[in-house]
Design a protein around this motif. Sequence first.
Motif, PDB file in Angstrom:
ATOM      1  N   GLU A  14       0.905  -1.127  -0.023  1.00  0.00           N
ATOM      2  CA  GLU A  14       0.063  -0.147   0.068  1.00  0.00           C
ATOM      3  C   GLU A  14       1.050   1.276  -0.058  1.00  0.00           C
ATOM      4  N   PRO A  15       1.928   1.355   0.594  1.00  0.00           N
ATOM      5  CA  PRO A  15       2.848   2.737   0.728  1.00  0.00           C
ATOM      6  C   PRO A  15       3.304   2.739  -0.649  1.00  0.00           C
ATOM      7  N   GLU A  16       3.645   2.039  -1.516  1.00  0.00           N
ATOM      8  CA  GLU A  16       3.988   2.138  -2.900  1.00  0.00           C
ATOM      9  C   GLU A  16       2.819   3.113  -3.833  1.00  0.00           C
ATOM     10  N   ASP A  17       1.689   2.850  -3.747  1.00  0.00           N
ATOM     11  CA  ASP A  17       0.578   3.394  -4.502  1.00  0.00           C
ATOM     12  C   ASP A  17      -0.648   3.478  -3.486  1.00  0.00           C
ATOM     13  N   PRO A  18      -0.782   4.537  -2.376  1.00  0.00           N
ATOM     14  CA  PRO A  18      -1.972   4.351  -1.685  1.00  0.00           C
ATOM     15  C   PRO A  18      -3.159   4.759  -2.189  1.00  0.00           C
ATOM     16  N   GLN A  19      -3.323   5.581  -3.210  1.00  0.00           N
ATOM     17  CA  GLN A  19      -4.436   6.123  -3.713  1.00  0.00           C
ATOM     18  C   GLN A  19      -5.128   5.122  -4.672  1.00  0.00           C
ATOM     19  N   ARG A  20      -4.463   4.076  -4.981  1.00  0.00           N
ATOM     20  CA  ARG A  20      -4.969   3.029  -5.920  1.00  0.00           C
ATOM     21  C   ARG A  20      -4.893   1.811  -5.029  1.00  0.00           C
ATOM     22  N   ILE A  21      -4.033   1.535  -4.041  1.00  0.00           N
ATOM     23  CA  ILE A  21      -4.210   0.010  -3.428  1.00  0.00           C
ATOM     24  C   ILE A  21      -5.098   0.231  -2.416  1.00  0.00           C
ATOM     25  N   ARG A  22      -4.984   1.376  -1.468  1.00  0.00           N
ATOM     26  CA  ARG A  22      -5.883   1.471  -0.282  1.00  0.00           C
ATOM     27  C   ARG A  22      -7.368   1.142  -0.490  1.00  0.00           C
ATOM     28  N   PRO A  23      -8.047   1.764  -1.500  1.00  0.00           N
ATOM     29  CA  PRO A  23      -9.303   1.588  -1.810  1.00  0.00           C
ATOM     30  C   PRO A  23      -9.778  -0.105  -2.178  1.00  0.00           C
ATOM     31  N   LEU A  24      -8.954  -0.694  -2.882  1.00  0.00           N
ATOM     32  CA  LEU A  24      -9.025  -1.970  -3.404  1.00  0.00           C
ATOM     33  C   LEU A  24      -8.872  -3.122  -2.020  1.00  0.00           C
ATOM     34  N   ARG A  25      -7.865  -2.649  -1.143  1.00  0.00           N
ATOM     35  CA  ARG A  25      -7.550  -3.466   0.081  1.00  0.00           C
ATOM     36  C   ARG A  25      -8.855  -3.413   0.802  1.00  0.00           C
ATOM     37  N   VAL A  26      -9.308  -2.296   1.100  1.00  0.00           N
ATOM     38  CA  VAL A  26     -10.457  -1.814   1.957  1.00  0.00           C
ATOM     39  C   VAL A  26     -11.514  -2.583   1.561  1.00  0.00           C
ATOM     40  N   ALA A  27     -11.984  -2.433   0.364  1.00  0.00           N
ATOM     41  CA  ALA A  27     -13.291  -3.020  -0.357  1.00  0.00           C
ATOM     42  C   ALA A  27     -13.244  -4.574  -0.240  1.00  0.00           C
ATOM     43  N   LEU A  28     -11.919  -5.231  -0.351  1.00  0.00           N
ATOM     44  CA  LEU A  28     -11.837  -6.430  -0.192  1.00  0.00           C
ATOM     45  C   LEU A  28     -11.887  -6.852   1.343  1.00  0.00           C
ATOM     46  N   GLN A  29     -11.394  -6.313   2.346  1.00  0.00           N
ATOM     47  CA  GLN A  29     -11.628  -6.596   3.588  1.00  0.00           C
ATOM     48  C   GLN A  29     -12.984  -6.389   4.154  1.00  0.00           C
TER      49      GLN A  29
END
Length: 185
Positions: A14-29
Motif C-alpha cells: 500500500e505505501p507504494e501507491d496508496p491512492q490505488r491500492i488502499r481502496p482495493l484493499r479496504v473494499a476486499l476486507q
Amino acid sequence: MLFDFIVEELAGREPEDPQRIRPLRVALQHQRDNLLAFAGVLDTKLIVIAQAHAIAEPVVREACLLHRLPSTSAAYWQRWNQLRAKLGDKFHRLFDVVSQVMTQTPRSSSLVENLNSRLRTYFTLRRHLGNSYLGLLQFYLNHHCFIRSRCAERQGKSPREVMTGQRHPHWLTLLGLGPLQPQRA
C-alpha cells in the motif's frame, strides 16, 4: 487463508501507491464474507454428504479433491486406490454423489469469467461516460435476455428472471420509454 494472504500482501504494498491500492484493499476486507460465500455452499453440501453416508468429513473432502485431478495422472489413480481402500463398498456411491454435487455447485471462477467477458466491451466507454453509465449498464445486464446458455432453462431469460422466477417487461419499457412498438419495414 488465501484471501487473507492477498489482503495482507496488498497492505504491505500500500505505501507504494496508496491512492490505488488502499481502496482495493479496504473494499476486499469489507466484502470478504460476501466474496467467499460461494465456498460455503460446497462446504455445506460436503458436510451433508458426510452425515448422510456416515463417513468422516475429511474423507469426503478427499473425494472432492480427487475430482480436481486429471483422471489420466498417476496421482489421481494413487489417491483413487487409497480412498477406495479406506471406504471399501461405500467408495463408488460416495464418489458419484460428490461428483454430482460438484457439478451442481457453480464454480466462482467460471462465474467471474462470465461476468468479465460480458463487461470487458464496456470498460473503455466508462472513461468517457462516467459513473452514472455503470448504473445503466448494471440495469441493462440484469434485464437483458440470455441469447444462449448451457442451461436450457436460462435461454431467452434475463438474469433477473432466472433469479426471481418471474417474467418482466422488456428492459426499455422498464426504463419508462413506453411499450415496444413493432418495427416498421
